[in-house]
Design an enzyme around this catalytic site. Structure first.
Site: not given
Ligand code: IPE
Ligand code: IPE
Ligand code: MG
Length: 229
Positions: A6, A54
């Site tokens: 993340d 997602n």
């Molecule tokens: C969890 O991260 C999913 C992945 C890393 C693929 P998110 O960024 O989607 O989770 P939330 O929305 O912050 O809980």
């Molecule tokens: C994790 O990084 C990747 C996926 C969830 C695919 P994020 O895209 O959630 O990054 P933040 O949380 O917005 O920084």
């Molecule tokens: Mg995220």
């Protein structure tokens, strides 16, 4: 070992870059962690790559992520094979766009005989959905309620035959599980570094393992009892 990768978006925003650049940088971190895991002889690594939730992100971001994934698995295929790493997907492959689905299917097949390490990509994944899917499978088989044991249930999960994660790492400072490996993480240790995923290096990975080593797991027992384990 299981990782919630993340912080890609925040990493990019901090630098005045589009989120897609964060995802791109994130694949480099993923590659480094897979390599380190293999070097350290860790048998199982599960990377949270794309959750069911997602799908609610902007279309452009989703298609960028799947393009990136397609390129990543195609480019890494030979390396995985050389290093004896078997690729598996946790999640409904059928629900993915055709191109990444084909690229993944190709590499899954190609590495099916690899025995040194398991790399699982949680893709189109939801922990609750995984549990429901197992319930449906048991019901469809007509398993009598009294025969539904821990083992029987676990055998219907994506993780069938693989150990529960000893350690779950979530980068970026968020303190939540976001529908990840809900059943399997029942007794996992958790590690939440502030580091954003693209900045997560092999050295950070080693630090996580060191931290894990300093923990005392109890599994419901007393300190005295676990001293002897
Ligand atoms: C969890 O991260 C999913 C992945 C890393 C693929 P998110 O960024 O989607 O989770 P939330 O929305 O912050 O809980
Ligand atoms: C994790 O990084 C990747 C996926 C969830 C695919 P994020 O895209 O959630 O990054 P933040 O949380 O917005 O920084
Ligand atoms: Mg995220």
């Amino acid at each position: 070992m299981a990782v919630i990768m993340d912080g890609n978006g925040r990493w990019a925003t901090k630098r005045g870059l589009p989120r897609s650049d964060g995802h791109k940088a994130g694949t480099e971190a993923a590659r480094a962690v897979v390599t380190r895991c293999r070097e350290r002889g860790i048998g199982h690594l599960t990377l949270y790559t794309f959750s069911k939730e997602n799908w609610g992100r902007p279309k452009d971001e989703i298609s960028f992520l799947f393009d990136l994934l397609t390129r990543f698995v195609s480019r890494e295929a030979d390396t995985l094979l050389e290093r004896g790493i078997r690729l598996t997907v946790f999640g409904e492959l059928a629900g993915l766009p055709l191109t990444p689905r084909q690229a993944l299917a190709h590499v899954i097949k190609k590495t099916a005989g690899c025995r040194d390490m398991r790399l699982n990509l949680a893709l189109n994944y939801s922990g609750r959905e995984e549990i429901l899917r197992a319930c449906r499978a048991l019901a469809a088989k007509g398993v009598p309620p009294a025969d539904i044991t821990d083992e029987r249930f676990a055998a219907e999960l994506y993780t069938a035959g693989q150990p529960d994660p000893d350690l779950v790492i979530r980068t970026s400072g968020e303190l939540r599980i976001s529908n990840y490996l809900l059943w399997q993480s029942a007794y996992s240790e958790f590690y939440f570094p502030e580091t954003l995923w693209p900045d997560f290096t092999a050295a950070e990975f080693d630090k996580a393992i060191e931290e894990y080593r300093s923990r005392r797991r109890r599994f419901g027992l007393t300190g005295d009892q676990t001293e002897k384990i």
